[in-house]
Every structure is written in C-alpha cells, then in structure tokens.
Design a protein around this motif. Structure first.
Motif, mmCIF file in Angstrom:
data_model
loop_
_atom_site.group_PDB
_atom_site.id
_atom_site.type_symbol
_atom_site.label_atom_id
_atom_site.label_comp_id
_atom_site.label_asym_id
_atom_site.label_seq_id
_atom_site.Cartn_x
_atom_site.Cartn_y
_atom_site.Cartn_z
ATOM 1 N N GLU A 1 5.530 -9.536 -1.052
ATOM 2 C CA GLU A 1 4.736 -9.023 -2.176
ATOM 3 C C GLU A 1 5.706 -8.755 -3.321
ATOM 4 O O GLU A 1 6.289 -7.674 -3.444
ATOM 5 N N SER A 2 5.844 -9.740 -4.170
ATOM 6 C CA SER A 2 6.940 -9.705 -5.142
ATOM 7 C C SER A 2 6.776 -8.581 -6.169
ATOM 8 O O SER A 2 7.764 -8.131 -6.748
ATOM 9 N N PHE A 3 5.541 -8.131 -6.404
ATOM 10 C CA PHE A 3 5.381 -7.086 -7.424
ATOM 11 C C PHE A 3 6.085 -5.792 -7.013
ATOM 12 O O PHE A 3 6.394 -4.935 -7.849
ATOM 13 N N SER B 1 9.631 -4.340 -8.513
ATOM 14 C CA SER B 1 9.785 -3.489 -9.705
ATOM 15 C C SER B 1 8.809 -2.314 -9.663
ATOM 16 O O SER B 1 8.372 -1.839 -10.702
ATOM 17 N N PHE B 2 8.498 -1.922 -8.481
ATOM 18 C CA PHE B 2 7.484 -0.864 -8.342
ATOM 19 C C PHE B 2 8.049 0.302 -7.545
ATOM 20 O O PHE B 2 8.667 0.103 -6.487
ATOM 21 N N GLU C 1 -6.440 -6.048 11.006
ATOM 22 C CA GLU C 1 -7.846 -6.136 10.619
ATOM 23 C C GLU C 1 -8.023 -7.002 9.366
ATOM 24 O O GLU C 1 -8.972 -7.777 9.249
ATOM 25 N N GLU C 2 -7.111 -6.863 8.462
ATOM 26 C CA GLU C 2 -7.270 -7.536 7.177
ATOM 27 C C GLU C 2 -6.909 -9.015 7.240
ATOM 28 O O GLU C 2 -7.602 -9.875 6.704
ATOM 29 N N TRP C 3 -5.801 -9.308 7.888
ATOM 30 C CA TRP C 3 -5.286 -10.700 7.823
ATOM 31 C C TRP C 3 -5.067 -11.353 9.188
ATOM 32 O O TRP C 3 -4.702 -12.512 9.243
ATOM 33 N N ALA D 1 -4.892 3.256 -4.895
ATOM 34 C CA ALA D 1 -5.672 2.067 -5.174
ATOM 35 C C ALA D 1 -6.505 1.671 -3.969
ATOM 36 O O ALA D 1 -6.135 1.904 -2.826
ATOM 37 N N ARG D 2 -7.626 1.011 -4.300
ATOM 38 C CA ARG D 2 -8.532 0.636 -3.236
ATOM 39 C C ARG D 2 -8.236 -0.797 -2.793
ATOM 40 O O ARG D 2 -7.440 -1.501 -3.389
ATOM 41 N N GLY D 3 -8.962 -1.178 -1.755
ATOM 42 C CA GLY D 3 -8.959 -2.574 -1.334
ATOM 43 C C GLY D 3 -7.627 -3.054 -0.804
ATOM 44 O O GLY D 3 -6.751 -2.279 -0.400
ATOM 45 N N VAL D 4 -7.477 -4.356 -0.821
ATOM 46 C CA VAL D 4 -6.282 -4.989 -0.244
ATOM 47 C C VAL D 4 -5.030 -4.578 -1.001
ATOM 48 O O VAL D 4 -3.984 -4.302 -0.392
ATOM 49 N N PHE D 5 -5.163 -4.510 -2.335
ATOM 50 C CA PHE D 5 -3.986 -4.125 -3.109
ATOM 51 C C PHE D 5 -3.556 -2.710 -2.737
ATOM 52 O O PHE D 5 -2.359 -2.429 -2.597
ATOM 53 N N LYS E 1 -1.688 -2.749 0.437
ATOM 54 C CA LYS E 1 -0.311 -3.254 0.267
ATOM 55 C C LYS E 1 0.599 -2.140 -0.249
ATOM 56 O O LYS E 1 1.726 -1.957 0.252
#
Lengths: 198, 990
Positions: A51-53, A56-57, A104-106, A157-161, A164
């Motif tokens: 997850e390249s983002f 810088s996070f 579960e997700e992937w 944050a919600r969901g898949v993001f 992550k």
C-alpha cells in the motif's frame, strides 16, 4: 521465497547472529523479542510496499495497546515484564483481528506477506510463552491467548481503506511493542545476572 | 378531449353565418386555452428514493393524466443545474404514481440535490412542483472528512467519479488515484469531485483514492475494485459413485474480485456452497443425478450461464481403486485391488496399470466386469517396480478415473545373462579377453564374480581364472595354452555368477595363425549425429552375426577396445560412444561372429571430429640444388595429425607475412622444389592441413649461396671450346698446309750466288771485313731479277756504329756470326708495318724480292718484312703490333728517305707513326740467328728475338739503328708470340 528472504535477513541481523549466552530463559526471551522486532519491521515494510500511500502517511490516534499503567521508575523487573506480557497479549489480539479481517476481505493474499504475517503471530505467541515462563510462580497464572476476540472495529476511515489504515496502525503497534519487549527483557536479563552484551 | 367544448352551427341564419362562425372559433380557442390552464396538473407529492450504491435517484410524483414533465435537478448549495430535461413518464400501474429514475455521475452523497417537476402539454406547462431536496453528506451536521463512493466495484475501462467532503474548517488539498493527482471540481462548500477515466485492473486489495487537505497531513480514502464479470467454462457433470452428481467447471478469466466481491454460483438455481478459493478449477457435488444442469455465475459486474445434460451411464468417472496388493515372481507379477462402490462390481471396467521401473513408465490395459486384478508379464528379475491403477467404464467410456495409490515390489532373482565378451590379440599370441560389465538388469541378482576359461580343444588343455566383480579384462598368452600351429585354436569363455548361479558361457574362438592382419582396404567412416555410420556388403546367404570393434588407431598393444554385436542380415550400423573424442583416429573393424573364429571382413578409419594437426610436419629440411631449393619433410605422427591430412601448403615467409608458394593436394607429398631462386636468405613454412584447417607450420631457413661450380664449369667449357677451335684450326691448317704455305710463305728461291755456297754441317763462321759491308736492299721499283750491292759509306757506318752494343764496341775485330745451315726457317713471311715496307729482306712475292747479303756485324733482329707492294695488290695487311718490333729492329733495307716517303702513301696507311722512319737513323748489325723465345726478355740487350730465317741467310751484318733497340725490346712479347705461331706452322712441314 519468503522463507529464503527471511533466512537471509536473519543472517544479516547482527542480533540474530550473536549466540544466545547460555540457556537462560531471559536470554532466550531477549532473542525472541529481538527476532520478533526484526520480523515486525519486515512485515511493516512489506505492507508499506503493498500500500504505497503509507510511505508518506503517519497515522495519528495514539497507542492502540495500553496495558495497565505502572510507574516504570518504581516498578520492579517482574512488574515491568508483567506489563509487557499484557501489552503483548493485546498485540496478539490485534494481530488476530487483522488476520481475520483481511481473510474476510480478500481471502489469502500474496504468499510472502501471508507467510510473514503468520511467522509474526507464531513468534509473538512464543514470546508470550517465554514471558509467562519468566513470571510464572505460585501466585501467578498468566494468559497467553489474545486479549480480545478480534471484534475490534477499525477506527477512523470506513471500508477497505479504513481497514488498511487500521492494519498499518496495528503493525506499527506490534513493531513498537516488540522493540519495547526486547529492551525490557534485556534489562530484566541483566538484572537476573545475564550478560549485558547479548 | 372529452371535455372539449362542443361546437354547434346554426345553418338557418345565413346572412350572419360567416360572422357567427368566426366568433365561434375565437370563443372556442379562448375556451380551450382557459381549459388547458385549468387542467394541467402540478406534480404533487414528489418523492425521492436514492440508491447510494448504484447512484440512482428514483423520483415519483402524482400528476394525474399528464405524461410529459420538465425535470430540473440542481446542486442545492451552489444552485448549479445538474439536469434539466423534458421526459415522458407514464403512470405506473402498480403504484399509480409517475416514476422516473436518474443515475447520477457523482455519488449522491457528494452534495445535496434539489429536484422540481412540472407538467408539460406541448408548450403549455404547469406550475413547478415543490422542490424536493436529497440531502448530501456535506451538511454542516456531518463534520467528518468523507469520500465517496465507498469501495465501489467497476469493470475494467469504466469511468468513475469520486467526491471528497472536507472536514469542517479544513481546506481541500487534492485527490490522488494511486500515485496520480487528479483534477477536481467543486460541488459545494466542502465537496469536491474528480473523475477517473478508463480504469485499469486494480490490485487485489483495491486501488486507493485518497483525499488530502491542504496540509496533506489529514487524509481519507476509499478503495475501488476494478475487475471483470465472471466467465466460467468447461462446465460438465459426471458421477463417481454411480449415484450422485459432481459438476466441474473452471474460471476462464480471473475477475480480479475476491472473497466477498468474488463470483457466486448457482446450480439449477440452487446456490453453490463453495469454499472460496483462488483456484480456477471448481467442483460442486449434488446428491442425485438430474440429467440436466444450469450453472449461473454472478459477481458485481455481471453474470454468465452454462448448461449441461447427459445420461448417468455416459458420465461414469470411477474413483481410484483401493488397497492395492501384489504377488511377485522373477519374470511377472499380479496386482490386485478393490473397488470402492458396490455398483462397480457389476460394471464393465477398463483398467490401466502403470508400471514404473528405473524411471521408465509403461502402461498395461486390462478389461473385465468388476475388474480387480491384472497380471504384469515380461518383468525383469531382481528389479524394483512401482505400480498404480486407474479405471474407467468400458462401455460409453467417459474418462479415466483417478490413479490409485502407488505400491512397490521387487521381482525375484535369476542366473545372470551371458556376458558380452570380445578378444583383442596382439601380434605375438598375447592379448586380452574383455567383457562388458553386466548391467543391473543383466545381472538379474546379486553378482558375485566372473570366470574366464581358455581351452585348447586339440590339446585338451584348460586354464580357468576367477575374476572379481570390478575387473572386466584378463590378459592371455596363447602359447601357454596350445602349440602354435596353423590348425590350433583356443576357445576363450566367460561366465558371470550371481547368488542364483552361473550364466550361460559366452565364448570366442581364437585361431593360432595370427598374421599381420591388414588384408583389406581401409575405408573412411563418416561421423554424423548418430555416430559413425557404417555400411558393408553382405552375402545373402550369410547367417552369421557381426561384431563391430573400434579403438584408438594409434594404439598398438593391448588396446582398450569397444565393440557392439550386430544381428545377422544387417548391413549397416551406427556406432556411438561417449568415449569418442575429437581429433582421435579410430580403427573400426567388422568381424564375422559365428561358431567359427571371427574373421575380419572390413575396416574403417574415422574421426569423430577432425581438428587441425597439433604439431607441424617433422624434420623439415631445406637443401640448395643449384639455384633451386628443395624442401623435404617427414609426415606428422598419427597422434598429432588429428584429422586426415589433405595436403600441404608451402609458404615463403618474410617477416610476419606468408606468401603461398604451392598447395600440394597429395597428402603423400614429402618434398617440394622451389625453382630458380636468386641468391639470398629465405624462410619457408610447410603447413599440413586437414578438413579443419592448417597446423601452425614448420619453418626452415636457407641462405642461397652463389653457384661457383657452375661458374667453373662455364669457364672450363669456354676453354674447352676454345681449345677445340684451335685444334680444328690447326688441323685445317695442317691439312691445308700446302695452300697456307703457298699463300703465306711461298718458297723463297735459292739465291744464285757465285762460288761455292754449298751448305755444310759445320757452323759457318763469317768474318766480315771491316769496311766492306753488304746490305740487302729491296727496291721495289727494281726488277726482281736485278741484284745490287750497295756500298754503305763509312760515315754512315760510323754513325750507326755508335749505337751498337757494348759487346761490339769492346772488340776491334769484326763480330763473327755463326750460322747453321740446317736451321731453315720456313716460316711464312709476315706482313710488316707499312714503315717496314721499305725493307725488302723478304717478300711474299719471291719474284720481286731482292736480297742483299751483307755482313752481319752483331746480333739483332732478323725480320722478314712484307713487301708492301706485293701485299697491296691483294689486301692491305693489318698492322700487327706483334710485329712492330720488326719495324723497329727488324730486317730492313737501308733507309732512303725519298723512297720511304713514296712507300708511305695512301695505299699503305700506317696507323702507327714510324719512329725509325722519322729518325732516319742508321742500322745496327744483325746478330746471329736466334730461335724466338718469349722468355728472352732478359737477354734483350745482347740478343734480340728473331723469327726463323727464311731459306736465305744473310751473310753480312745488318746495321740496325741504335735507337730502335729499346723499342724493339718493348714489342718483343707480342712479336715472340707471333714468332712462336710461325714456328709452329713451320715445324709442321713434313
């Protein structure tokens, strides 16, 4: 492939190359903690590449694992290890959650990532057994199971993001507590008469 | 238009008819307009229903019978029109309301939308309905940082619009898709949107769309999954237990959507409870046989259907046989198994047994109803085998079932096979018996050793040797077994032994009549990919087998040979060996192999690969042969040739440059002659070449020296030719001596003198008187018959006497001259210089010669002079330097200057100035006769050389000029040579 790389990394790690000084449980615990710290770093690095983002996070939100506060200055060695044990149990719980939610997700993901994740889990469980062995006495009965059942919802944050980001936070937490474990156990080891240059 | 006003027309009032009609129309139109305004309903009860996932907004309203409506959708905050459209909408029979669906490009959460509707009838419209607002997620009440749509699944190539709602109080920064910053548009105070076009496949965990604030510290994001709709294939259903159904298919394309987004299947409308897997092969079991099946695959992007139908008996795929066992013998084994389902026992089965040994697999097929065993023949003894079995329905065969588990067994032992043996014989009745080690299969058990026996049938002698396992050759000496004779033979036998016993013997008869076996022409064998390909002629009736043997051609003693056996009737074979090496010549021999002794039938030589020779020709020598250079060498040793030598290249090298002189294509060449080379230093290189190329070459130098022998020979030859010429000339002269004499030395007539001038044998001593000198004067103008004696005045004598030599000066007596009358000089009279033509001592023409006899006072030249007049008639005599001495001190008449001037006319040019004539000096008295000799130089002062006298003898002395003596001496050698020749010619007179 992942095993090979891991072996190579192990060979390159100076801490792993150094022989365990004696058969003492503290020394072995220090080594396992260092190995765990090393593998957590690898896992985190692999996840950041995936997850390249994340490169810088810097996620905020403070510590995810918060064992009962003990004044480190006043606490004895055993108390510090006990606190560490509790933190590691929470880490194991979080890791279980990550494994569960990602499955579960992937389903099953890339082989090297999956292998390293499972290695970290096994190493963490091993370290918990070691710390319990260091503390166990007539009056103690420590658990080595995860501190929760993996029902923790990712925050923010919600969901898949959101999953992550939360997974990354868990990995950071694991890395932090593995480092803390190596340091705490080394101190404890020296207090127990082990050699300082492990 | 039931409600349209009914128009009536009164036909009876004609004068006002047109006006009334016009008024009626106008009223009607007004009425219609008024009615219309009154009846177009304003849409009521506008209702909104949003599907956020599909971004679809469903709008319903009540509007009576109106069917055409104007719809306007605005972004509420910025009052921007999103949609303004006139649509035709019928009343839903189900709900009784007008319903219309609209799909938004942007997620419906991005911002609030305002919707209003009015009815339209042509250009007539109703009033707008109340505005309905679909609340977005950018309401002030929702302060969080948000992004939409959430985890959307889109097909590859789709365009997707994302919107980001900033946290209250934060400023928008950017939206990134993967690693790309996107251009955004503002939808409301906090909401920004961007569109990603033509999306490619995402990662398995989805592509990230991330919204940053202006500090890039605060982010939020979503994942978007880009994939394909399902595409299953190869759908088929079969039975394994003759009862239930197993349906199989595979995913022909990875949808890139996994787990919860993965493809879901239904079989005959029943969901397939498949455990999720990334394996594209899918299998689903149904409890009974339906005969017809429909598979539907569905994911978020679409669905796909497949069908199949079949009878059960046509789709039997038996399960693997179970519980395999074996009964094993040395050469065969029986495999037994069990069938899992009872139904198989009454089913005609075809089963396949796969036998594996030493990595090689063979399949054997067996059939039978309820087949449960199979016999495997032709097994090798003492061999490890593994077996597995699978079966299928014999009738309406569908497919092979699964392989059973593998079982292994080992066959029993047997006596070994006969070894493959051969014999190599040297030329002295020694040799070696060789055999190939038995393979594991040929051993057929645990080997214990070999036994080699030599047996002489005639002499009943036998020698046996036990050989351990690791030895495969035994040296032999036949002379120790049998007597060497042409009829005797020795049989060599080899047997192999294992734990089960002894093999059949292998034997070769060895004749005791060894000769130098080179009876056949040696052919060349060509190596190809299959090895050396050999062909030979065979007698059609020949029943014997063959043995092809090969070995290194350079080996002569106890060679390590290899061989193969060739079955009878074959006339060709290809031999290949891992031991073949490039650059090694192999002798390949074909022998007959029968009960008799092997006989050499044919022989080949060949190279697996020819290389350039490893060493150059040997003993390269250069030899000078006159101006030629002979190069000679010896051939390259066989080991170093490394190929068939095709010839030699001769180079002349100067420095590093090679000049090809010749290419000798005859490999037997051993010399080469370089012809006609000038003197100098030369360096020659001889390179042998094979098909692979030239060797490095042998070099030899030579310094070509002058050919002295030839020069000597040339000189000798020249001398020989000259001598031969002289001999011929002499011979001719001899043969023609009469003519020569007549032509050149005519006889001088005897002077007729008074008195007795008879010759005597004794020397004639002449003592001339002091003052009576007689001079012989030749006067051409005179008649030859006339003779005159001229008295020389004493003054002249005195003057001349001053030049006489000291011998004369010392004596008061006249010099006595001794003459031998036997000495007759018959030499021809020579031509003289013109200046000597004055003298007439002799003449070619004797008739014209006047001889004056005078007293000879002293020694001096006595030279015959040619009569210039006589010679001038025929030819002009050449001036002969050898005779110049005569001119100076010769026999000449007394000088008379007048006469001399006459004689030296044009008819007698004298190329040499005549000093005597110029001086006009006197004469010396002649000395006595002397034989000419070229070695009288030392005596020149006292005795001048002279030619032999003609037949006349001067009885007096010549007075020769004193000053000419030295001149004469100088010219004496040539004169002497001439004199010698003259003497020679004269002496030939018989």
């Amino acid at each position: 492939m992942a095993d090979q790389e891991q072996q190579e990394h192990e060979e390159q790690s100076p801490a792993l190359d150094s022989p365990v000084p004696g058969p003492t449980e503290t020394g072995r615990a220090v080594s396992i903690a260092r190995l765990l710290h090393y593998e957590c770093g690898l896992l985190m690095q692999l996840y950041k590449e995936k997850e390249s983002f994340l490169s810088s996070f810097s996620p905020g939100g403070g510590r995810m694992v918060s064992p009962s506060p003990v004044s480190l200055e006043e606490a004895s060695g055993e108390q510090r290890v006990e606190r560490l044990h509790a933190a590691l149990r929470q880490c194991l719980g979080l890791l279980h959650c990550v494994l569960l939610k990602e499955e579960e997700e992937w389903g099953e993901q890339e082989e090297d990532y999956e292998t390293l994740k499972k290695n970290v889990r096994v190493r963490l469980e091993h370290l918990l057994l070691c710390t319990r062995g260091l503390l166990e006495g007539p009056d103690t009965a420590l658990e080595v199971t995860p501190d929760h059942q993996g029902t923790e919802e990712p925050d923010g944050a919600r969901g898949v993001f959101g999953l992550k980001v939360w997974t990354y936070r868990v990995l950071l937490e694991l890395h932090h507590w593995a480092d803390y474990a190596a340091e705490t156990l080394h101190i404890f080891h020296t207090e127990r008469g082990g050699t300082a240059d492990l | 238009m039931d409600t349209m006003p009914h128009l009536s027309v009164n036909r009876s009032s004609k004068p006002n008819c047109r006006t009334v009609w016009l008024i009626s129309v106008l009223v009607g139109l007004l009425a219609i307009h008024t009615y219309a305004n009154d009846v177009l309903p304003v849409p009521q009860q506008v209702s909104l229903s949003a599907n956020m996932d599909s971004q679809q907004l469903s709008i319903s309203w009540l509007a009576g019978a109106a069917t055409t409506f104007d719809l306007v959708i605005l972004r509420t905050e910025l009052d921007e029109t999103v949609l303004s459209e006139t649509v035709s909408v019928m009343v839903s029979q189900l709900s009784g309301r007008h319903e219309w669906n609209w799909t938004s490009v942007e997620p419906l959460e991005c911002t609030s939308l305002s919707i209003k509707i009015r009815s339209r009838e042509g250009q007539t419209t109703s009033e707008w309905s109340n505005t309905e607002i679909l609340q977005g997620s950018d309401l002030p009440s929702e302060e969080n940082f948000q992004i939409f749509p959430l985890d959307k699944v889109v097909p590859v190539g789709a365009n997707t619009t994302f919107c980001c709602i900033m946290k209250e109080g934060n400023q928008f920064g950017k939206i990134r898709y993967g690693n790309t910053d996107l251009i955004s548009t503002r939808l409301s105070r906090r909401s920004y949107a961007t569109t990603v076009f033509n999306q490619g496949l995402s990662s398995s965990s989805g592509s990230n769309v991330i919204c940053y604030d202006n500090t890039e510290q605060l982010i939020t994001g979503v994942a978007v999954f880009v994939g394909y709709p399902p595409l299953p294939g190869d759908f088929v259903c079969e039975t394994r237990d003759l009862t239930s159904t197993v349906c199989l298919w595979n995913e022909r394309r990875d949808t890139n959507l996994y787990k919860s987004r993965g493809t879901r299947y239904t079989l005959n409308n029943r969901p397939c409870a498949l455990e999720w897997s990334r394996n594209p092969q899918k299998e689903y079991r149904v409890a009974n046989w339906e005969g017809k099946w429909t598979l539907v695959a569905v994911n978020a992007l679409g669905q796909y259907s497949l069908t199949d139908s079949a009878k059960l008996s046509h789709r039997v795929n038996p399960v693997a046989p179970e519980h395999l066992t074996s009964v094993v013998h040395a050469l065969n084994a029986t495999v037994l198994w069990q069938l899992k389902y009872d139904g198989y026992y009454s089913l005609a089965l075809v089963c396949q047994v796969e036998l594996t040994s030493q990595g090689y697999k063979t399949k054997h097929t067996f059939t039978g109803v309820g087949l449960r065993s199979a016999v495997l023949p032709d097994l090798y003894p003492y061999e490890d085998y593994s077996v597995q079995v699978r079966c299928g329905a014999q009738q309406n065969f569908w497919k092979w079932g699964s392989w059973s588990e593998t079982i292994s067994f080992k066959t029993s032992s047997l006596v070994p096979e006969s070894p493959d043996m051969w014999v190599w014989m040297n030329k002295d009745y020694t040799g070696q018996v060789m055999w190939k080690p038995l393979t594991r299969r040929q051993s057929r058990g645990l080997m214990t050793g070999y036994e080699v026996t030599l047996w002489s049938p005639e002499e009943h002698l036998q020698h046996t040797e036990i050989v351990p396992l690791d030895i495969f050759a035994v040296p032999i000496n036949l002379t120790q077994i049998a007597t060497v004779s042409s009829d005797n033979m020795v049989m060599a036998t080899v047997t192999a032994k294992n734990t089960e016993g002894v093999s059949q013997p292998a034997s070769v008869l060895i004749p005791l009549r060894l000769t130098d076996v080179d009876p056949l022409a040696v052919s060349r064998a060509v190596y190809t990919d299959q090895g050396f390909s050999l062909f030979w002629q065979s007698d059609a009736n020949a029943t014997f087998a063959y043995v092809v043997e090969w070995c290194n051609a350079s080996c002569k003693w106890n060679c390590l040979v290899d061989w193969i056996n060739v079955a009878p009737g074959n006339t060709n074979v290809s031999i290949e060996s891992a031991n073949f090496q490039p650059g090694v010549r192999y002798n390949i021999s074909l022998y007959s192999s029968s009960s008799e002794a092997p006989e050499l039938l044919q022989r080949w030589q060949g190279y697996m690969q020819e290389l350039v020779p490893s060493s150059p020709v040997m003993s390269l020598l250069t030899t000078q042969q006159d101006s030629d250079i002979l190069l000679s060498w010896e051939q390259i040793p066989l080991v170093s040739r490394r190929g068939f030598v095709l010839g030699y290249n001769i180079y002349m090298s100067s420095g590093s440059q090679f000049t090809l002189l010749a290419n000798l294509s005859d490999p037997g060449s051993r010399s080469y002659k370089v012809k006609s080379m000038p003197e100098g230093s030369y360096k020659f290189t001889v390179k042998a070449y094979t098909s692979a190329g030239e060797d490095t070459g042998a070099t030899a130098s030579i310094m070509l020296e002058p050919f002295t022998d030839r020069l000597i020979l040339e000189i000798l030859a020249s001398l020989g030719v000259t001598a031969l010429f002289l001999v011929i000339v002499t011979f001719i002269c001899y043969k023609k001596r009469q003519w020569v004499k007549k032509a050149f030395y005519p006889d001088i007539p005897e002077p007729k003198l008074p008195g007795d001038w008879s010759r005597s044998q004794a020397p004639l001593d002449v003592k001339p008187p002091h003052h009576s000198l007689v001079h012989m004067v030749e006067r051409p103008e005179w008649d030859s018959s006339k003779e005159a004696l001229v008295v020389i005045p004493e003054e002249d004598e005195d003057e001349d006497g001053q030049g006489i030599g000291e011998a004369l000066a010392d004596t008061d007596e006249p010099t006595s001259l001794r003459y031998y009358n036997q000495v007759v000089d018959e030499r021809p009279i020579r031509p003289r210089y013109p200046d000597s033509s004055d003298s007439s001592a002799s003449s070619l023409d004797s008739a014209r010669t006047d001889v004056t006899y005078t007293g000879i006072q002293t020694s001096g030249s006595f030279v015959f002079q040619l009569d210039s007049h006589g010679s001038s008639e025929g030819h002009q005599p050449q001036a002969d330097p050898s005779f110049c001495a005569g001119g100076g001190g010769g026999y000449r008449p007394q000088m008379q200057s007048r006469v001399v001037s006459d004689d030296t006319g044009p008819a007698s040019p004298n190329p040499y100035p005549d000093p005597e004539a110029a001086s006009g000096g006197g004469y010396k008295p002649q000395s006595s006769w002397q034989m000419d000799s070229p070695v009288e130089d030392g005596e020149g002062g006292s005795r001048a050389p002279s030619l032999g006298s003609p037949t006349s003898i001067a009885s007096t002395q010549f007075l020769l000029p004193d000053g000419e003596e030295h001149t004469e001496e100088k010219r004496q050698p040539s004169s002497s040579a001439a004199t010698w020749l003259t003497n020679l010619l004269s002496s030939t007179k018989p």
